[in-house]
Design an enzyme around this catalytic site. Sequence first.
Site: not given
Length: 312
Positions: A47, A50
């Site tokens: 991700c 993230c």
Amino acid sequence: MLELGQTNDAAAPADLIKDVTEQTFVADVMEASKEVPVIVDFWAPWCGPCKTLGPQLEQAVTAARGKVKMAKLNVDENQRLASALAQQGLPLQSIPTVVAFVDGQPVDMFQGAVPQSQIKEFIDRVAAMKSGGGEDDGGLSEALEAAEQMLTDGAATDAAQTFAAILGEEPENAAAYGGLVRAHVAMDDLDQAEAILNGAPAGISKAPELEAAHAKLELAKQAAGVGPVAELQEKVDADPNDHQARFDLAQALYATGDVQGAVDQLLELFRRDREWNDGAAKTQLLTIFEALKPQDPIALSGRRKLSSMIFA
């Protein structure tokens, strides 16, 4: 050894920020949040956002100096736990998702990478929430519970009096202030509710309890001019693409207390045309979710469904 006035910022992350797993989640999140609020960063190695959000969260948590802790959960390595939490209503279909826990319950959340300023607002808001393990408050917690029960039972006038009495003891009690606003909304005294809200002390004006009360007030003001549910339902049945009729129907349903029905209609409107009226369906949904308690099943399920459509 630290001298008076010194802080050991370098060591703070070791105490405040932890990687958690399915085996440690209960202890490091559920149980720990009974002493101090815990935010959980649901992330994955693949991700991209993230990787940006994680360090920003750690910085904000460290700056809060123990008022909040942080747990990091890799959803790829803990898929069974993530699935179980999703089934309980947490919208984990998209990451990053950040959820705050107090007393073992989810109380606030956001999704996606957000600016540092919004992260700080979130941390400050969560840090202000009190967990049940604190000092004796002289019975104010019991009084708050009693007032909330009165409001649930339809005794809005009695609830308003109790909330006001609590504020007499603790003028910046955000829960009591928000409750007083909601009590006047329940009494259909919207002008007084707005006056109380506008007079909130600056220190609690951005508290989640007041934000929720503001959302409830706005929904009540909107509902004042909507037509009967039956007539609006007939319009929608006759033309499912009459977006204005469906939007009005959602407002009318909310006004009658059918919150789930309102959410369902708005989700259907968003599915049909998410851009209609400058994204009015999404805006209205978020207002309803904000008016509900964060752990309310309707809010949790609605957020999950909305998220799945946004990121589909």
